[in-house]
Design a protein around this motif. Sequence first.
Motif, PDB file in Angstrom:
ATOM      1  N   PRO A  65       0.130   8.103 -11.453  1.00 35.33           N
ATOM      2  CA  PRO A  65      -0.109   6.808 -10.795  1.00 35.33           C
ATOM      3  C   PRO A  65      -1.389   6.778  -9.962  1.00 35.33           C
ATOM      4  O   PRO A  65      -1.937   5.708  -9.705  1.00 35.33           O
ATOM      5  CB  PRO A  65       1.128   6.641  -9.896  1.00 35.33           C
ATOM      6  CG  PRO A  65       2.184   7.463 -10.552  1.00 35.33           C
ATOM      7  CD  PRO A  65       1.470   8.644 -11.133  1.00 35.33           C
ATOM      8  N   SER A  66      -1.867   7.957  -9.566  1.00 34.32           N
ATOM      9  CA  SER A  66      -3.090   8.022  -8.752  1.00 34.32           C
ATOM     10  C   SER A  66      -4.323   7.558  -9.514  1.00 34.32           C
ATOM     11  O   SER A  66      -5.387   7.357  -8.917  1.00 34.32           O
ATOM     12  CB  SER A  66      -3.320   9.454  -8.263  1.00 34.32           C
ATOM     13  OG  SER A  66      -3.572  10.326  -9.364  1.00 34.32           O
ATOM     14  N   LEU A  67      -4.203   7.383 -10.823  1.00 38.52           N
ATOM     15  CA  LEU A  67      -5.352   7.035 -11.662  1.00 38.52           C
ATOM     16  C   LEU A  67      -6.080   5.795 -11.155  1.00 38.52           C
ATOM     17  O   LEU A  67      -7.311   5.728 -11.190  1.00 38.52           O
ATOM     18  CB  LEU A  67      -4.872   6.808 -13.097  1.00 38.52           C
ATOM     19  CG  LEU A  67      -5.941   6.754 -14.196  1.00 38.52           C
ATOM     20  CD1 LEU A  67      -6.595   8.113 -14.371  1.00 38.52           C
ATOM     21  CD2 LEU A  67      -5.327   6.289 -15.509  1.00 38.52           C
ATOM     22  N   GLU A  68      -5.339   4.805 -10.667  1.00 33.66           N
ATOM     23  CA  GLU A  68      -5.952   3.550 -10.227  1.00 33.66           C
ATOM     24  C   GLU A  68      -6.682   3.691  -8.889  1.00 33.66           C
ATOM     25  O   GLU A  68      -7.536   2.871  -8.562  1.00 33.66           O
ATOM     26  CB  GLU A  68      -4.890   2.459 -10.107  1.00 33.66           C
ATOM     27  CG  GLU A  68      -4.286   2.036 -11.433  1.00 33.66           C
ATOM     28  CD  GLU A  68      -3.251   0.944 -11.257  1.00 33.66           C
ATOM     29  OE1 GLU A  68      -3.198   0.043 -12.112  1.00 33.66           O
ATOM     30  OE2 GLU A  68      -2.503   0.985 -10.260  1.00 33.66           O
ATOM     31  N   LYS A  69      -6.344   4.720  -8.131  1.00 37.02           N
ATOM     32  CA  LYS A  69      -6.974   4.903  -6.827  1.00 37.02           C
ATOM     33  C   LYS A  69      -8.322   5.611  -6.971  1.00 37.02           C
ATOM     34  O   LYS A  69      -8.625   6.196  -8.004  1.00 37.02           O
ATOM     35  CB  LYS A  69      -6.060   5.710  -5.905  1.00 37.02           C
ATOM     36  CG  LYS A  69      -4.731   5.043  -5.602  1.00 37.02           C
ATOM     37  CD  LYS A  69      -3.909   5.903  -4.655  1.00 37.02           C
ATOM     38  CE  LYS A  69      -2.567   5.271  -4.341  1.00 37.02           C
ATOM     39  NZ  LYS A  69      -1.764   6.106  -3.413  1.00 37.02           N
ATOM     40  N   VAL A  70      -9.113   5.568  -5.914  1.00 30.55           N
ATOM     41  CA  VAL A  70     -10.414   6.242  -5.885  1.00 30.55           C
ATOM     42  C   VAL A  70     -10.389   7.276  -4.762  1.00 30.55           C
ATOM     43  O   VAL A  70      -9.996   6.964  -3.636  1.00 30.55           O
ATOM     44  CB  VAL A  70     -11.560   5.243  -5.642  1.00 30.55           C
ATOM     45  CG1 VAL A  70     -12.911   5.959  -5.693  1.00 30.55           C
ATOM     46  CG2 VAL A  70     -11.515   4.117  -6.668  1.00 30.55           C
ATOM     47  N   SER A  71     -10.797   8.504  -5.063  1.00 33.10           N
ATOM     48  CA  SER A  71     -10.756   9.555  -4.044  1.00 33.10           C
ATOM     49  C   SER A  71     -11.994   9.542  -3.142  1.00 33.10           C
ATOM     50  O   SER A  71     -11.936   9.985  -1.994  1.00 33.10           O
ATOM     51  CB  SER A  71     -10.642  10.931  -4.711  1.00 33.10           C
ATOM     52  OG  SER A  71     -11.870  11.307  -5.315  1.00 33.10           O
ATOM     53  N   PHE A  72     -13.123   9.075  -3.672  1.00 31.54           N
ATOM     54  CA  PHE A  72     -14.411   9.080  -2.965  1.00 31.54           C
ATOM     55  C   PHE A  72     -14.845  10.488  -2.558  1.00 31.54           C
ATOM     56  O   PHE A  72     -15.713  10.650  -1.698  1.00 31.54           O
ATOM     57  CB  PHE A  72     -14.384   8.172  -1.725  1.00 31.54           C
ATOM     58  CG  PHE A  72     -14.433   6.708  -2.056  1.00 31.54           C
ATOM     59  CD1 PHE A  72     -15.594   6.130  -2.535  1.00 31.54           C
ATOM     60  CD2 PHE A  72     -13.306   5.913  -1.911  1.00 31.54           C
ATOM     61  CE1 PHE A  72     -15.644   4.778  -2.858  1.00 31.54           C
ATOM     62  CE2 PHE A  72     -13.345   4.563  -2.229  1.00 31.54           C
ATOM     63  CZ  PHE A  72     -14.513   3.993  -2.704  1.00 31.54           C
ATOM     64  N   LYS A  73     -14.254  11.517  -3.169  1.00 34.19           N
ATOM     65  CA  LYS A  73     -14.668  12.882  -2.844  1.00 34.19           C
ATOM     66  C   LYS A  73     -16.121  13.092  -3.261  1.00 34.19           C
ATOM     67  O   LYS A  73     -16.508  12.817  -4.396  1.00 34.19           O
ATOM     68  CB  LYS A  73     -13.776  13.899  -3.554  1.00 34.19           C
ATOM     69  CG  LYS A  73     -14.112  15.338  -3.187  1.00 34.19           C
ATOM     70  CD  LYS A  73     -13.149  16.335  -3.806  1.00 34.19           C
ATOM     71  CE  LYS A  73     -13.507  17.755  -3.388  1.00 34.19           C
ATOM     72  NZ  LYS A  73     -12.565  18.756  -3.954  1.00 34.19           N
TER      73      LYS A  73
END
Length: 208
Positions: free
Chosen positions: A171-179
């Motif tokens: 589910p994390s696919l849609e989020k952005v980590s900005f790392k």
Amino acid sequence: MKTLFFFFTSLFIHFNSMAQTKVAGEYRLAGIHDMAAGFTLTEQGTFEFFYVYGAVDRFAQGTYTVDGKTIKLKSSKEAGKDFSITKQSKIGKGYTIKVVAPNPMLAQYVKAIVFKGQEKSVEFVNKKGELHLNDGHIDRIYLQHELFPDIASKIKSETNHNNYFEVGLNPSLEKVSFKGVDFTLDNDTLTCLPNYFMPFENIRFVKH
């Protein structure tokens, strides 16, 4: 010594809070055709982000710090965790990757970053979400989604001797980590260098 430590810690928190007050506000992406994106930075040091491009919607939330003109984002998303291995084994020759997703279309847009020693190559799954590599030995394999790019997820390390991998999309696919993506604030405009998420020049978010 403890008193001095707490003094400087309090001083740092105070100045960082003042800096956050100055940068707080809403910023919108400018100059990119057919793409909408924006940040909301609060005085409390938190942020929210949205992104819409075609059929792809993404978002992020987390905290940020200010270091001079540099804005550092810390997303709630853990980078490199967009894929999970659901099955792995050692079968036959070569290497096989199979992407399993509830939406078959999403399984088509995955690329594999393959390392043999220091040699790097990029391969793509087929329309069934499958990829077979005839190589005799591969050290590391990373996966990255083309529609939802972020830090690539490692599915094979040097110590993993399996050659068949079934993976699912998290589910994390849609989020952005900005790392690894820092922003510079100048004249009420946030800018950053081209990156895995926005691979183009002149990225500007203007304060509204």
